[in-house]
Design a protein around this motif. Structure first.
Motif, mmCIF file in Angstrom:
data_model
loop_
_atom_site.group_PDB
_atom_site.id
_atom_site.type_symbol
_atom_site.label_atom_id
_atom_site.label_comp_id
_atom_site.label_asym_id
_atom_site.label_seq_id
_atom_site.Cartn_x
_atom_site.Cartn_y
_atom_site.Cartn_z
ATOM 1 N N SER A 1 125.112 -85.117 -106.265
ATOM 2 C CA SER A 1 124.427 -85.570 -105.379
ATOM 3 C C SER A 1 124.039 -86.578 -105.508
ATOM 4 C CB SER A 1 123.146 -84.338 -105.971
ATOM 5 O OG SER A 1 122.341 -84.408 -107.084
ATOM 6 N N THR A 2 123.702 -87.053 -104.312
ATOM 7 C CA THR A 2 123.983 -88.946 -104.961
ATOM 8 C C THR A 2 122.497 -89.534 -104.993
ATOM 9 O OG1 THR A 2 123.279 -89.533 -102.079
ATOM 10 C CG2 THR A 2 126.143 -89.030 -102.737
ATOM 11 N N ASN A 3 122.490 -90.351 -105.508
ATOM 12 C CA ASN A 3 120.612 -90.853 -105.448
ATOM 13 C C ASN A 3 119.894 -91.751 -104.720
ATOM 14 O OD1 ASN A 3 122.325 -92.834 -105.250
ATOM 15 N ND2 ASN A 3 122.198 -93.961 -107.315
ATOM 16 N N ALA A 4 120.701 -91.953 -103.483
ATOM 17 C CA ALA A 4 120.522 -92.539 -102.097
ATOM 18 C C ALA A 4 119.230 -91.198 -101.364
ATOM 19 C CB ALA A 4 120.912 -92.067 -101.723
ATOM 20 N N VAL A 5 118.268 -90.961 -101.920
ATOM 21 C CA VAL A 5 116.843 -90.568 -101.558
ATOM 22 C C VAL A 5 116.967 -91.406 -100.594
ATOM 23 C CG1 VAL A 5 114.413 -89.725 -102.559
ATOM 24 C CG2 VAL A 5 116.316 -89.817 -104.028
ATOM 25 N N GLY A 6 116.382 -89.904 -99.907
ATOM 26 C CA GLY A 6 116.264 -90.938 -97.915
ATOM 27 C C GLY A 6 117.148 -90.703 -97.767
ATOM 28 N N ASN A 7 118.740 -91.376 -97.650
ATOM 29 C CA ASN A 7 119.596 -91.088 -97.042
ATOM 30 C C ASN A 7 120.997 -89.930 -97.816
ATOM 31 O OD1 ASN A 7 121.639 -92.052 -95.488
ATOM 32 N ND2 ASN A 7 122.322 -93.200 -96.931
ATOM 33 N N ARG A 8 120.609 -89.352 -98.516
ATOM 34 C CA ARG A 8 121.762 -88.268 -98.932
ATOM 35 C C ARG A 8 122.189 -87.483 -98.699
ATOM 36 N NH1 ARG A 8 119.141 -87.076 -105.328
ATOM 37 N NH2 ARG A 8 117.370 -85.875 -104.591
ATOM 38 N N VAL A 9 121.035 -86.493 -97.588
ATOM 39 C CA VAL A 9 121.480 -85.350 -96.971
ATOM 40 C C VAL A 9 122.896 -85.773 -95.919
ATOM 41 C CG1 VAL A 9 120.888 -83.151 -95.459
ATOM 42 C CG2 VAL A 9 119.153 -84.438 -97.248
ATOM 43 N N GLU A 10 122.537 -87.203 -95.374
ATOM 44 C CA GLU A 10 123.425 -87.556 -94.486
ATOM 45 C C GLU A 10 124.802 -87.483 -94.812
ATOM 46 O OE1 GLU A 10 124.474 -91.763 -91.017
ATOM 47 O OE2 GLU A 10 122.348 -90.502 -92.067
ATOM 48 N N GLN A 11 125.200 -87.844 -96.330
ATOM 49 C CA GLN A 11 125.871 -88.275 -96.895
ATOM 50 C C GLN A 11 126.623 -87.061 -97.816
ATOM 51 O OE1 GLN A 11 124.509 -90.755 -99.910
ATOM 52 N NE2 GLN A 11 124.698 -92.719 -99.763
ATOM 53 N N HIS A 12 125.921 -85.923 -98.135
ATOM 54 C CA HIS A 12 126.382 -84.960 -98.638
ATOM 55 C C HIS A 12 126.893 -83.941 -97.412
ATOM 56 C CE1 HIS A 12 122.801 -84.670 -101.867
ATOM 57 N NE2 HIS A 12 123.674 -85.477 -101.845
ATOM 58 N N VAL A 13 126.357 -84.298 -96.228
ATOM 59 C CA VAL A 13 126.572 -83.493 -94.805
ATOM 60 C C VAL A 13 128.719 -84.267 -94.569
ATOM 61 C CG1 VAL A 13 126.606 -82.843 -92.613
ATOM 62 C CG2 VAL A 13 124.902 -82.497 -94.521
ATOM 63 N N ALA A 14 128.884 -85.419 -94.526
ATOM 64 C CA ALA A 14 129.617 -86.050 -94.176
ATOM 65 C C ALA A 14 130.767 -85.488 -95.759
ATOM 66 C CB ALA A 14 129.377 -87.281 -94.490
ATOM 67 N N ALA A 15 130.194 -85.274 -96.630
ATOM 68 C CA ALA A 15 131.605 -85.344 -97.795
ATOM 69 C C ALA A 15 131.483 -83.337 -97.513
ATOM 70 C CB ALA A 15 130.877 -85.005 -98.722
ATOM 71 N N ILE A 16 130.448 -82.498 -97.178
ATOM 72 C CA ILE A 16 131.202 -81.202 -96.662
ATOM 73 C C ILE A 16 132.112 -81.174 -95.481
ATOM 74 C CG2 ILE A 16 129.644 -78.746 -95.900
ATOM 75 C CD1 ILE A 16 127.170 -79.719 -97.630
ATOM 76 N N GLU A 17 131.976 -81.973 -94.823
ATOM 77 C CA GLU A 17 132.696 -82.072 -93.896
ATOM 78 C C GLU A 17 134.356 -82.702 -93.567
ATOM 79 O OE1 GLU A 17 130.112 -84.415 -90.612
ATOM 80 O OE2 GLU A 17 129.004 -82.541 -89.915
ATOM 81 N N ALA A 18 133.750 -83.139 -94.891
ATOM 82 C CA ALA A 18 135.505 -84.276 -95.249
ATOM 83 C C ALA A 18 136.220 -82.953 -96.369
ATOM 84 C CB ALA A 18 135.103 -85.152 -95.348
ATOM 85 N N ALA A 19 135.919 -81.599 -97.065
ATOM 86 C CA ALA A 19 136.229 -81.317 -97.770
ATOM 87 C C ALA A 19 136.271 -80.016 -96.339
ATOM 88 C CB ALA A 19 135.189 -80.811 -98.838
ATOM 89 N N LYS A 20 135.645 -79.592 -95.548
ATOM 90 C CA LYS A 20 136.169 -78.795 -94.715
ATOM 91 C C LYS A 20 137.918 -78.820 -94.124
ATOM 92 C CE LYS A 20 134.978 -75.030 -91.875
ATOM 93 N NZ LYS A 20 133.455 -74.948 -90.403
ATOM 94 N N ALA A 21 137.560 -80.260 -93.820
ATOM 95 C CA ALA A 21 138.910 -80.686 -92.772
ATOM 96 C C ALA A 21 139.897 -80.565 -93.793
ATOM 97 C CB ALA A 21 137.862 -81.565 -92.108
#
Length: 287
Positions: A76-96
């Motif tokens: 998990s990143t330390n960008a509280v307030g923005n990290r859900v967007e970051q995490h979702v981008a990583a999940i989508e990239a992992a799936k792709a």
């Protein structure tokens, strides 16, 4: 050969996970250190680890970072307030990219805990579950380092400050959590959820007593109202929003025991008792 990627591999936890994987016999060449700034990973590159740029704010970089990866640790990143967007981008990239398994470093009881800090983790867990990827949630409790990092200030002021009252905290060392992550990444059949915490919960007063014993000088614990704690932390340079999150966690430690009683998952994964409080304090004082 299974390829394992670790995001944030130059950070406090990610770096230790890479070391733990190597200690478990994983070939350095089959480990991908996915980092925002590859230049900071020169030491890992010298050991034979693959280093790839992975900037969560530039999702296009994640496709290259995760190419050919079989198992991924999403720290998990330390960008509280923005990290859900970051995490979702990583999940989508992992799936792709065809990643077969993702482990995510979450927080204790992320799906039910009332603490503000859990909101981003719960949302990330939900996104990962909805992705269809095989996954494990590594629900980490508090780190000893959350407190031992305060020791220079504590020595100067003579006290820890908080709003946790007599609430108990089942903390563990960052090394313990790193070894657990490495165990999950190399397990044949990981569990979907791990609730992770230390074997010997303590109160803030007990932490202060242990520091006093090792320093040979009196260190106390001063319990203050949450509103005052936010003011104190903000005055010390902690962003006010995050200060509020920390104070909120303390209140729920006091009232709801949110960081206590994590069960045996952590010691089961690492195959030994978790690091004792006395050892964590001693290591921090040596450092």
């Amino acid at each position: 050969m299974t390829t394992i990627a670790v995001t944030g591999a130059t950070g406090h936890l990610g770096r230790l996970v890479v070391e733990a994987l190597i200690s478990r016999g994983v070939e350095p060449g089959s480990i991908v250190a996915a980092v925002r700034t590859p230049a900071k990973a020169a030491g890992l590159l010298a050991r034979g680890v693959q280093v790839r740029e992975a900037d969560f704010d530039r999702p296009e970089s994640l496709a290259t970072a995760f190419a050919g990866v079989d198992r991924l640790l999403l720290v998990s990143t330390n960008a509280v307030g923005n990290r859900v967007e970051q995490h979702v981008a990583a999940i989508e990239a992992a799936k792709a990219a065809g990643v077969g398994f993702v482990a995510y470093t979450s927080v204790l009881r992320a799906d039910t805990t009332p603490i503000l800090l859990a909101a981003d983790h719960k949302a990330t867990e939900e996104a990962l579950a909805a992705s269809g990827l095989a996954h494990s949630f590594l629900r980490n409790g508090w780190y000893f380092e959350n407190y031992t990092a305060q020791l220079p200030t504590v020595r100067a002021t003579g006290a820890f400050l908080g709003s946790a009252g007599d609430g108990r905290i089942a903390a563990a060392a960052r090394q313990d959590y790193a070894e657990a992550a490495a165990a999950v990444l190399t397990a044949a059949t990981p569990k979907p959820v791990y609730e992770l915490g230390g074997d010997s919960p303590f109160t803030m007063a007990e932490l202060a007593a242990e520091v006093s014993r090792q320093l040979g000088t009196e260190i106390g614990y001063t319990d203050v109202p949450a509103e005052q704690l936010v003011e104190i932390l903000s005055g010390a340079g902690v962003p006010q929003g995050f200060a509020a999150i920390l104070a909120d966690t303390d209140v729920h430690v006091r009232d709801n025991g949110v960081l206590d009683n994590p069960g045996s998952d952590l010691r089961d994964l690492i195959g030994r008792p978790t690091t004792p409080l006395a050892d964590a304090v001693a290591d921090a004082l040596k450092a």
